[in-house]
Design a protein around this motif. Sequence first.
Motif, mmCIF file in Angstrom:
data_model
loop_
_atom_site.group_PDB
_atom_site.id
_atom_site.type_symbol
_atom_site.label_atom_id
_atom_site.label_comp_id
_atom_site.label_asym_id
_atom_site.label_seq_id
_atom_site.Cartn_x
_atom_site.Cartn_y
_atom_site.Cartn_z
ATOM 1 N N ASN A 276 5.496 11.157 5.210
ATOM 2 C CA ASN A 276 4.551 10.370 6.018
ATOM 3 C C ASN A 276 3.846 9.245 5.256
ATOM 4 O OD1 ASN A 276 3.490 13.601 7.091
ATOM 5 N ND2 ASN A 276 5.021 12.370 8.141
ATOM 6 N N PRO A 277 4.564 8.370 4.557
ATOM 7 C CA PRO A 277 3.876 7.273 3.865
ATOM 8 C C PRO A 277 3.286 6.257 4.845
ATOM 9 C CG PRO A 277 6.246 6.922 3.801
ATOM 10 C CD PRO A 277 6.030 8.290 4.394
ATOM 11 N N SER A 278 2.131 5.704 4.481
ATOM 12 C CA SER A 278 1.488 4.648 5.269
ATOM 13 C C SER A 278 0.824 3.669 4.310
ATOM 14 C CB SER A 278 0.453 5.240 6.221
ATOM 15 O OG SER A 278 -0.278 4.216 6.886
ATOM 16 N N TRP A 279 0.964 2.365 4.603
ATOM 17 C CA TRP A 279 0.458 1.323 3.714
ATOM 18 C C TRP A 279 -1.030 1.058 3.914
ATOM 19 C CZ3 TRP A 279 3.404 -0.850 -0.028
ATOM 20 C CH2 TRP A 279 4.804 -0.714 0.078
ATOM 21 N N SER A 280 -1.686 0.702 2.825
ATOM 22 C CA SER A 280 -3.028 0.128 2.931
ATOM 23 C C SER A 280 -2.901 -1.262 3.546
ATOM 24 C CB SER A 280 -3.690 0.044 1.554
ATOM 25 O OG SER A 280 -2.960 -0.825 0.705
ATOM 26 N N PRO A 281 -3.971 -1.771 4.183
ATOM 27 C CA PRO A 281 -3.878 -3.084 4.845
ATOM 28 C C PRO A 281 -3.460 -4.231 3.925
ATOM 29 C CG PRO A 281 -5.814 -1.907 5.607
ATOM 30 C CD PRO A 281 -5.257 -1.099 4.477
ATOM 31 N N ASP A 282 -3.746 -4.119 2.619
ATOM 32 C CA ASP A 282 -3.357 -5.200 1.703
ATOM 33 C C ASP A 282 -1.988 -4.959 1.068
ATOM 34 O OD1 ASP A 282 -3.828 -3.181 -0.132
ATOM 35 O OD2 ASP A 282 -5.378 -4.266 -1.261
ATOM 36 N N GLY A 283 -1.318 -3.862 1.423
ATOM 37 C CA GLY A 283 0.025 -3.598 0.939
ATOM 38 C C GLY A 283 0.109 -3.142 -0.505
ATOM 39 N N SER A 284 -1.010 -2.731 -1.102
ATOM 40 C CA SER A 284 -0.972 -2.347 -2.519
ATOM 41 C C SER A 284 -0.899 -0.830 -2.731
ATOM 42 C CB SER A 284 -2.206 -2.899 -3.248
ATOM 43 O OG SER A 284 -3.394 -2.375 -2.688
ATOM 44 N N TRP A 285 -1.340 -0.047 -1.737
ATOM 45 C CA TRP A 285 -1.349 1.414 -1.852
ATOM 46 C C TRP A 285 -0.508 2.042 -0.744
ATOM 47 C CZ3 TRP A 285 -4.279 4.336 -5.442
ATOM 48 C CH2 TRP A 285 -5.206 3.619 -6.202
ATOM 49 N N LEU A 286 -0.032 3.257 -1.015
ATOM 50 C CA LEU A 286 0.577 4.102 0.003
ATOM 51 C C LEU A 286 -0.173 5.428 0.046
ATOM 52 C CD1 LEU A 286 4.376 3.515 -0.672
ATOM 53 C CD2 LEU A 286 3.236 3.126 1.522
ATOM 54 N N ILE A 287 -0.580 5.852 1.243
ATOM 55 C CA ILE A 287 -1.136 7.178 1.429
ATOM 56 C C ILE A 287 -0.045 8.039 2.047
ATOM 57 C CG2 ILE A 287 -2.116 6.662 3.723
ATOM 58 C CD1 ILE A 287 -4.447 8.556 2.973
ATOM 59 N N PHE A 288 0.009 9.321 1.679
ATOM 60 C CA PHE A 288 1.088 10.178 2.139
ATOM 61 C C PHE A 288 0.677 11.644 2.035
ATOM 62 C CE2 PHE A 288 1.653 8.981 -2.274
ATOM 63 C CZ PHE A 288 1.847 10.189 -2.932
ATOM 64 N N GLY B 194 0.979 22.665 -3.907
ATOM 65 C CA GLY B 194 -0.156 23.530 -3.603
ATOM 66 C C GLY B 194 -0.421 23.515 -2.112
ATOM 67 N N THR B 195 -1.673 23.415 -1.714
ATOM 68 C CA THR B 195 -2.013 23.275 -0.296
ATOM 69 C C THR B 195 -1.601 21.892 0.191
ATOM 70 O OG1 THR B 195 -3.917 24.747 -0.527
ATOM 71 C CG2 THR B 195 -3.887 23.308 1.399
ATOM 72 N N PRO B 196 -0.837 21.797 1.287
ATOM 73 C CA PRO B 196 -0.452 20.467 1.791
ATOM 74 C C PRO B 196 -1.686 19.581 2.001
ATOM 75 C CG PRO B 196 0.811 22.163 2.906
ATOM 76 C CD PRO B 196 -0.236 22.877 2.097
ATOM 77 N N HIS B 197 -1.698 18.434 1.349
ATOM 78 C CA HIS B 197 -2.878 17.579 1.330
ATOM 79 C C HIS B 197 -2.446 16.122 1.311
ATOM 80 C CE1 HIS B 197 -1.628 17.942 -2.862
ATOM 81 N NE2 HIS B 197 -2.238 16.782 -3.084
ATOM 82 N N LEU B 198 -3.416 15.226 1.356
ATOM 83 C CA LEU B 198 -3.156 13.794 1.305
ATOM 84 C C LEU B 198 -3.457 13.255 -0.085
ATOM 85 C CD1 LEU B 198 -4.774 12.677 4.692
ATOM 86 C CD2 LEU B 198 -2.466 13.550 4.268
ATOM 87 N N ARG B 199 -2.683 12.278 -0.488
ATOM 88 C CA ARG B 199 -2.973 11.541 -1.721
ATOM 89 C C ARG B 199 -2.485 10.109 -1.540
ATOM 90 N NH1 ARG B 199 0.373 14.346 -6.521
ATOM 91 N NH2 ARG B 199 -1.003 16.078 -5.954
ATOM 92 N N ARG B 200 -2.953 9.234 -2.360
ATOM 93 C CA ARG B 200 -2.474 7.859 -2.291
ATOM 94 C C ARG B 200 -2.038 7.395 -3.671
ATOM 95 N NH1 ARG B 200 -8.432 5.557 -1.492
ATOM 96 N NH2 ARG B 200 -8.686 4.346 -3.409
ATOM 97 N N LEU B 201 -1.139 6.407 -3.683
ATOM 98 C CA LEU B 201 -0.537 5.933 -4.926
ATOM 99 C C LEU B 201 -0.472 4.417 -4.904
ATOM 100 C CD1 LEU B 201 2.580 7.421 -6.640
ATOM 101 C CD2 LEU B 201 2.571 5.000 -6.091
ATOM 102 N N HIS B 202 -0.868 3.797 -6.014
ATOM 103 C CA HIS B 202 -0.791 2.340 -6.125
ATOM 104 C C HIS B 202 0.653 1.955 -6.430
ATOM 105 C CE1 HIS B 202 -1.547 -1.789 -7.382
ATOM 106 N NE2 HIS B 202 -2.752 -1.685 -6.837
#
Length: 282
Positions: free
Chosen positions: A188-200, A205-213
């Motif tokens: 489930n990747p999704s872009w930040s509005p400026d296109g620099s990060w992806l949240i997924f 461990g416990t299924p969770h959200l993280r983001r990556l530059h």
Amino acid sequence: MDHGRIVFTRFNGDGKEMFNDLYAIDRDGTHETRLTMNPGPNGVYVNNASPRYNKDRTRIAFVSTKNHERRLYNIFLMDLANRKTAQVTFGDLNISSVDWSADDSGLVFAGVDEKGLQQVHAVTMDGTGFTKLTTGPSEHMNPMWSPRGDLIAFVQFAPGSKSSHIWVMDPTGKEQRQLTTDDALHANPSWSPDGSWLIFRCDLGTPHLRRLHVDTGEIFLYEPPARGNDASPVWSGHEIVFSSSSDWEDADALANLYRMSDTGENLQRLTSTQTYDYCGDW
């Protein structure tokens, strides 16, 4: 027109069948509107899922089993002003998700290839210009086009692996690059509005959200839920909408929509029905 509202998928039933339908709510969770209706004409049930806004929020692209005798998914568009729909793709691709190009000139989607593997494809808005961007033996899904138009993020499942990873490529399918490295499922990747990060979603461990530059590899971890799992995040402005089962005890088939800041603060629950709400967009 549903300008500024959150559109999402709800998996529910009516005592006869279980099905997916599309809904919209205001950003505070109020004024819920149903965009598709089951059963349809002549009592026929169809699945409608994965809505994605175009740039000016006047239309959504989504996947639906409408008009397919074996109930396989194709891409449809809906004009939110009048709810009229138009079918974009036809055939047996069984499309699982769709997203718009940055300039609304085309769509990127995941559908099965001739070997039955999910692969990323692109198509222009009139249904022509069909292009396959990924190939096997790995499966590729969840494609999301960067707001800058320069990259497409997607998930790769390597054959025989228990892990999946977030990758990016250019719009022609070249320059493919793996971003995640942990031995876990990523989705489930999704872009930040400026296109620099992806949240997924990350299932380490416990299924969770993280983001990556995307350029530096910097990772930001969101607090995992105390129970259940978080999934299908979508970034809009400085806020995230996502799906979570955290408020349901021992109920894996139930999930609701939530909203928080892009730093994980100001958490707000938006829906509370005993349904499975997911794939929000705003």
